[in-house]
Design a protein around this motif. Structure first.
Motif, short mmCIF file in Angstrom:
data_model
loop_
_atom_site.label_atom_id
_atom_site.label_comp_id
_atom_site.label_asym_id
_atom_site.label_seq_id
_atom_site.Cartn_x
_atom_site.Cartn_y
_atom_site.Cartn_z
N LEU A 23 0.83 -1.21 0.00
CA LEU A 23 0.00 0.00 0.00
C LEU A 23 0.86 1.26 0.00
O LEU A 23 0.57 2.22 -0.73
N LEU A 24 1.94 1.24 0.80
CA LEU A 24 2.83 2.40 0.84
C LEU A 24 3.47 2.64 -0.53
O LEU A 24 3.67 3.80 -0.94
N GLU A 25 3.82 1.56 -1.24
CA GLU A 25 4.42 1.72 -2.56
C GLU A 25 3.46 2.37 -3.55
O GLU A 25 3.86 3.17 -4.42
N TRP A 26 2.18 2.02 -3.42
CA TRP A 26 1.20 2.50 -4.40
C TRP A 26 0.52 3.81 -3.98
O TRP A 26 -0.20 4.41 -4.79
N LEU A 27 0.72 4.23 -2.74
CA LEU A 27 0.02 5.43 -2.27
C LEU A 27 0.30 6.69 -3.11
O LEU A 27 -0.62 7.45 -3.43
N PRO A 28 1.58 6.95 -3.49
CA PRO A 28 1.82 8.14 -4.34
C PRO A 28 1.04 8.08 -5.66
O PRO A 28 0.53 9.11 -6.13
N TYR A 29 0.96 6.89 -6.25
CA TYR A 29 0.22 6.73 -7.51
C TYR A 29 -1.28 7.02 -7.28
O TYR A 29 -1.91 7.72 -8.08
N LEU A 30 -1.81 6.48 -6.17
CA LEU A 30 -3.21 6.73 -5.86
C LEU A 30 -3.45 8.21 -5.55
O LEU A 30 -4.48 8.77 -5.93
N ALA A 31 -2.48 8.83 -4.87
CA ALA A 31 -2.62 10.25 -4.52
C ALA A 31 -2.68 11.12 -5.78
O ALA A 31 -3.45 12.09 -5.84
N ARG A 32 -1.86 10.78 -6.78
CA ARG A 32 -1.90 11.55 -8.04
C ARG A 32 -3.26 11.40 -8.71
O ARG A 32 -3.79 12.34 -9.29
N GLY A 33 -3.82 10.20 -8.61
CA GLY A 33 -5.17 10.01 -9.17
C GLY A 33 -6.20 10.84 -8.43
O GLY A 33 -7.08 11.46 -9.06
N PHE A 34 -6.08 10.89 -7.11
CA PHE A 34 -7.06 11.66 -6.34
C PHE A 34 -6.91 13.16 -6.58
O PHE A 34 -7.89 13.91 -6.50
N ALA A 35 -5.69 13.60 -6.87
CA ALA A 35 -5.49 15.02 -7.21
C ALA A 35 -6.31 15.38 -8.45
O ALA A 35 -6.85 16.50 -8.55
N MET A 36 -6.43 14.44 -9.38
CA MET A 36 -7.25 14.69 -10.57
C MET A 36 -8.72 14.81 -10.18
O MET A 36 -9.45 15.66 -10.72
N ASN A 37 -9.19 13.98 -9.23
CA ASN A 37 -10.58 14.10 -8.77
C ASN A 37 -10.84 15.50 -8.19
O ASN A 37 -11.88 16.11 -8.46
N ILE A 38 -9.88 15.97 -7.38
CA ILE A 38 -10.06 17.28 -6.76
C ILE A 38 -10.05 18.38 -7.82
O ILE A 38 -10.87 19.30 -7.79
N LEU A 39 -9.12 18.26 -8.79
CA LEU A 39 -9.05 19.27 -9.86
C LEU A 39 -10.36 19.32 -10.65
O LEU A 39 -10.90 20.40 -10.91
N ILE A 40 -10.88 18.14 -11.02
CA ILE A 40 -12.12 18.09 -11.79
C ILE A 40 -13.28 18.69 -10.99
O ILE A 40 -14.07 19.49 -11.51
#
Length: 240
Positions: A23-40
């Motif tokens: 989970l720690l390895e993938w968290l930055p990738y998931l965070a970048r995805g969530f940044a797109m949700n916030i931007l949209i």
């Protein structure tokens, strides 16, 4: 209940450290995805609010030619499913625009912004109309007596009062639009749900898949819950 759920997830990670490392390895990738949700969601609400305030004022116009198109727009798009609008904007708008001989890309996430801004504008128009109609009529007459035009009365006297009344439902709408951004994954936008699917496919472990989607749920909760609590607090304060 939420605290118990978080404690159960924490205990799960303690009992299986390899899962926690993944989970720690993938968290930055998931965070970048969530940044797109916030931007949209931020852009959709910004566009929807600007258009919705104008449409709400148009709905109260005394001129039928101004009022009728606004009423029709609101009635059609307030009741349209968000997913349908996102698909519609994805296929209606081109993948790129030609301007002065240059090809300018029109990415899918921008189309998702437009697809969510349309229902946001329709709902904001109704919120605006309701807030405007809640202002006592004598205030319009008083503004007219002071020499204000209808537009000036709306701009300087009525709208500031409407803001307090419209804010709680507008914040509820913001939380709803934010949750709707997950639908953008269905048209290929690389947002949180899309990132979670990528992570789940790459790791190919059932327990990690469950944990990934729990993380998605938690991310949306962290974003929407404070908005919901603030809305409730505002509603209680305005009800006094």
């Amino acid at each position: 209940m939420a605290a118990g759920f978080c404690a159960a997830v924490a205990l799960w990670l303690v009992l299986d450290p390899s899962l926690a490392r993944l989970l720690l390895e993938w968290l930055p990738y998931l965070a970048r995805g969530f940044a797109m949700n916030i931007l949209i969601s931020v852009l959709a609400m910004a566009l929807g609010t600007l258009a919705g305030v104008a449409l709400g004022a148009m709905e109260l116009s005394q001129m039928r030619l101004v009022r009728a198109p606004a009423v029709a727009y609101v009635q059609v798009f307030r009741n349209a499913p968000h997913l349908v609008l996102i698909f519609a904007t994805t296929y209606i708008f081109p993948f790129e625009i030609v301007a002065l001989g240059h090809y300018i890309p029109f990415p899918d996430w921008v189309k998702a912004v437009i697809g969510l801004a349309i229902p946001a504008s329709a709902h904001t128009a109704e919120i605006t109309r309701g807030a405007l109609q809640s202002i006592p009529t004598p205030q319009w007459d008083a503004a007219k007596g002071l020499g204000f035009s209808r537009i000036e009365a709306l701009r300087f006297i009525i709208l500031p009062q409407c803001l307090r009344r419209a804010l709680p439902p507008w914040m509820n709408l913001t939380a709803s639009i934010c949750m709707g951004t997950a639908l953008a994954s269905l048209v290929g936008v690389h947002e949180l749900l899309h990132a979670a699917t990528d992570a789940s496919t790459a790791v190919s472990r059932t327990d990690f898949t469950v944990l990934t989607y729990v993380t998605v749920l938690f991310a949306f909760f962290l974003f929407c819950y404070p908005v919901s609590r603030l809305t409730q607090r505002l509603e209680r304060r305005l009800a006094r």
